[in-house]
Design a protein around this motif. Structure first.
Motif, PDB file in Angstrom:
ATOM      1  N   PHE A 185       0.952  -0.991  -0.047  1.00 51.33           N
ATOM      2  CA  PHE A 185      -0.011  -0.025   0.068  1.00 51.33           C
ATOM      3  C   PHE A 185       0.760   1.334   0.091  1.00 51.33           C
ATOM      4  CE2 PHE A 185      -2.936  -3.153   1.775  1.00 51.33           C
ATOM      5  CZ  PHE A 185      -4.191  -2.733   1.101  1.00 51.33           C
ATOM      6  N   GLY A 186       2.206   1.276   0.101  1.00 52.00           N
ATOM      7  CA  GLY A 186       3.046   2.337   0.235  1.00 52.00           C
ATOM      8  C   GLY A 186       2.763   3.085   1.155  1.00 52.00           C
ATOM      9  N   ILE A 187       2.693   2.403   2.668  1.00 55.71           N
ATOM     10  CA  ILE A 187       2.433   3.404   3.733  1.00 55.71           C
ATOM     11  C   ILE A 187       3.658   3.781   4.235  1.00 55.71           C
ATOM     12  CG2 ILE A 187       1.291   3.228   6.075  1.00 55.71           C
ATOM     13  CD1 ILE A 187      -0.567   1.315   4.939  1.00 55.71           C
ATOM     14  N   LYS A 188       3.899   4.972   4.505  1.00 53.38           N
ATOM     15  CA  LYS A 188       5.268   5.691   5.039  1.00 53.38           C
ATOM     16  C   LYS A 188       5.234   5.309   6.533  1.00 53.38           C
ATOM     17  CE  LYS A 188       5.964   8.895   1.384  1.00 53.38           C
ATOM     18  NZ  LYS A 188       5.958  10.393   1.022  1.00 53.38           N
ATOM     19  N   GLY A 192       4.917   7.902  14.726  1.00 56.06           N
ATOM     20  CA  GLY A 192       4.450   6.982  15.519  1.00 56.06           C
ATOM     21  C   GLY A 192       4.823   5.584  15.549  1.00 56.06           C
ATOM     22  N   TRP A 193       5.129   5.210  14.164  1.00 55.28           N
ATOM     23  CA  TRP A 193       5.278   3.768  13.881  1.00 55.28           C
ATOM     24  C   TRP A 193       6.360   3.104  14.729  1.00 55.28           C
ATOM     25  CZ3 TRP A 193       3.065  -0.238  11.734  1.00 55.28           C
ATOM     26  CH2 TRP A 193       4.053  -1.231  11.016  1.00 55.28           C
ATOM     27  N   THR A 194       6.393   1.862  15.278  1.00 52.67           N
ATOM     28  CA  THR A 194       7.370   1.337  15.860  1.00 52.67           C
ATOM     29  C   THR A 194       8.209   0.069  15.474  1.00 52.67           C
ATOM     30  OG1 THR A 194       5.990   0.245  17.373  1.00 52.67           O
ATOM     31  CG2 THR A 194       6.672   2.375  18.270  1.00 52.67           C
ATOM     32  N   GLY A 195       7.527  -0.241  14.000  1.00 51.37           N
ATOM     33  CA  GLY A 195       7.903  -1.393  13.638  1.00 51.37           C
ATOM     34  C   GLY A 195       9.118  -1.201  12.520  1.00 51.37           C
ATOM     35  N   ALA A 219       7.545  -1.691   7.026  1.00 53.30           N
ATOM     36  CA  ALA A 219       7.959  -3.118   6.759  1.00 53.30           C
ATOM     37  C   ALA A 219       7.160  -4.154   7.533  1.00 53.30           C
ATOM     38  CB  ALA A 219       9.258  -3.452   6.767  1.00 53.30           C
ATOM     39  N   TYR A 220       6.339  -5.205   6.820  1.00 51.89           N
ATOM     40  CA  TYR A 220       5.655  -5.965   7.627  1.00 51.89           C
ATOM     41  C   TYR A 220       6.342  -7.643   7.473  1.00 51.89           C
ATOM     42  CZ  TYR A 220       2.557  -2.096   6.913  1.00 51.89           C
ATOM     43  OH  TYR A 220       1.937  -0.796   6.801  1.00 51.89           O
ATOM     44  N   GLY A 221       5.740  -8.475   8.424  1.00 55.05           N
ATOM     45  CA  GLY A 221       6.211  -9.818   8.213  1.00 55.05           C
ATOM     46  C   GLY A 221       5.398 -10.693   7.392  1.00 55.05           C
ATOM     47  N   GLN A 261      -7.601  13.726  -1.790  1.00 57.53           N
ATOM     48  CA  GLN A 261      -7.982  14.745  -0.993  1.00 57.53           C
ATOM     49  C   GLN A 261      -7.325  14.836   0.307  1.00 57.53           C
ATOM     50  OE1 GLN A 261     -12.103  15.380  -1.627  1.00 57.53           O
ATOM     51  NE2 GLN A 261     -11.972  15.953  -3.923  1.00 57.53           N
ATOM     52  N   ALA A 262      -7.290  13.630   0.806  1.00 56.92           N
ATOM     53  CA  ALA A 262      -6.807  13.429   2.244  1.00 56.92           C
ATOM     54  C   ALA A 262      -5.453  13.565   2.131  1.00 56.92           C
ATOM     55  CB  ALA A 262      -7.642  12.172   2.874  1.00 56.92           C
ATOM     56  N   GLY A 263      -4.663  13.420   0.917  1.00 61.83           N
ATOM     57  CA  GLY A 263      -3.336  13.410   0.945  1.00 61.83           C
ATOM     58  C   GLY A 263      -2.542  12.026   1.150  1.00 61.83           C
ATOM     59  N   TYR A 264      -3.329  11.001   0.651  1.00 60.12           N
ATOM     60  CA  TYR A 264      -2.681   9.733   0.730  1.00 60.12           C
ATOM     61  C   TYR A 264      -1.583   9.745  -0.243  1.00 60.12           C
ATOM     62  CZ  TYR A 264      -2.350   4.590   0.941  1.00 60.12           C
ATOM     63  OH  TYR A 264      -1.940   3.269   1.356  1.00 60.12           O
ATOM     64  N   ALA A 265      -1.768  10.309  -1.398  1.00 53.76           N
ATOM     65  CA  ALA A 265      -0.474  10.399  -2.219  1.00 53.76           C
ATOM     66  C   ALA A 265      -0.645  11.687  -2.907  1.00 53.76           C
ATOM     67  CB  ALA A 265      -0.809   9.471  -3.440  1.00 53.76           C
ATOM     68  N   THR A 266       0.731  12.011  -3.372  1.00 58.57           N
ATOM     69  CA  THR A 266       0.918  13.141  -4.078  1.00 58.57           C
ATOM     70  C   THR A 266       0.591  13.502  -5.618  1.00 58.57           C
ATOM     71  OG1 THR A 266       3.316  13.157  -4.299  1.00 58.57           O
ATOM     72  CG2 THR A 266       2.639  13.974  -2.007  1.00 58.57           C
ATOM     73  N   ASP A 267       0.534  12.374  -6.214  1.00 57.09           N
ATOM     74  CA  ASP A 267       0.165  12.340  -7.730  1.00 57.09           C
ATOM     75  C   ASP A 267      -0.972  13.051  -7.840  1.00 57.09           C
ATOM     76  OD1 ASP A 267      -0.272  11.716 -10.222  1.00 57.09           O
ATOM     77  OD2 ASP A 267       0.081   9.722 -10.046  1.00 57.09           O
TER      78      ASP A 267
END
Length: 289
Positions: A185-188, A192-195, A219-221, A261-267
């Motif tokens: 999903f290209g989540i940055k 607050g991300w601890t993974g 990054a996930y498992g 509109q919520a800013g998920y991507a800049t494209d």
């Protein structure tokens, strides 16, 4: 070969009324008969193509010999049709799935036969879906359905977004050592991300200009973890509230616009691109098991 398939589906649909009538009397037999008819027509087209690619002598060829050849091909096609493990078995399973009827009871057949056979046969005849697209949708179907149950966002919307972000799995985010992040999903990685994270060069559109930047991504498992985290991000962040509402209403275009509109991507073309992928995903899912 596409014209041949269209011919096949057209001939099959010509006897659809008979199949509907049979469905009310013998549900399983009607589906099996549909599959055998389709396989027989397919085998006749194969025989015709083989004949066309073979040079004829021309000396004794006439209308009578041509008719005899066609009759012989029809007999051969009939003998090759309905064999255990053959094409008709596969078509039977496909029709059952297309019809959405598992127990094939007379009541359910009557309810579904009005439209599903007409929809299923053309789908079988024209299904030219790339393998990597089929594989991507099937691979992530279970994880998407689980995330859908948690958020109310249609699974097809989430699979489509994962497909768009990862190029149908061909551009997945990987670490410098080539390790998989499973982040489709290209989540940055927010503060607050601890993974785990991976640093990746990506393109951001800033003030209308495209810039190459290095950013941290989560990054996930596993892919299951990726879909669960996506569901959490979308459903727990207030700025995505309208996005979720649009998705729950089945509004694909509104869902795509809301994400942009919520800013998920800049494209600036993100919404338009995602809406097209959602449409493709839904169309593919309608023809897949």
């Amino acid at each position: 070969m596409s014209s041949s398939f269209q011919s096949i589906s057209g001939q099959s649909l010509g006897s659809l009324d008979q199949l509907k009538a049979q469905a009310s009397r013998d549900p399983k037999g009607s589906v099996r008969e549909t599959a055998k008819q389709f396989e027989s027509l397919f085998m006749q087209e194969v025989m015709k193509s083989m004949r066309a690619s073979t040079l004829s002598s021309g000396m004794l060829d006439n209308n009578a010999t041509q008719l005899g050849t066609e009759m012989l091909d029809t007999q051969f096609a009939g003998k090759l049709t309905g064999l255990p493990g053959g094409l008709s078995d596969a078509i039977t399973r496909q029709l059952q799935r297309q019809m959405g009827v598992q127990d094939l009871s007379p009541e359910n057949i009557k309810k579904n036969s009005q439209t599903t056979l007409a929809q299923a046969l053309p789908a079988l005849a024209t299904k030219g879906i790339p393998n990597h697209v089929q594989g991507f949708i099937q691979k992530h179907d279970a994880a998407a359905r689980a995330a859908s149950a948690a958020t109310g966002i249609p699974a097809s919307f989430m699979v489509a977004q994962a497909a768009h972000e990862s190029g149908w799995g061909k551009r997945e985010i990987t670490g410098a050592d080539g390790s998989k992040s499973y982040n489709v999903f290209g989540i940055k990685a927010t503060p607050g991300w601890t993974g785990k994270t991976v640093d990746v060069q990506t393109t951001e559109v800033i003030n209308g200009q495209a810039h190459k930047v290095t950013a941290k991504f989560r990054a996930y498992g596993s892919y299951d973890e990726a879909f669960k985290d996506y569901a959490k991000v979308i459903s727990s962040n207030e700025r995505y509230a309208k996005v979720v509402a649009q998705a729950q209403n089945g509004n694909a275009a509104g869902f795509a616009r809301g994400l942009q509109q919520a800013g998920y991507a800049t494209d600036p073309a993100y919404a338009e691109k995602l809406a097209k992928v959602i449409s493709t995903t839904q169309r593919v899912q309608s023809t897949l098991a």
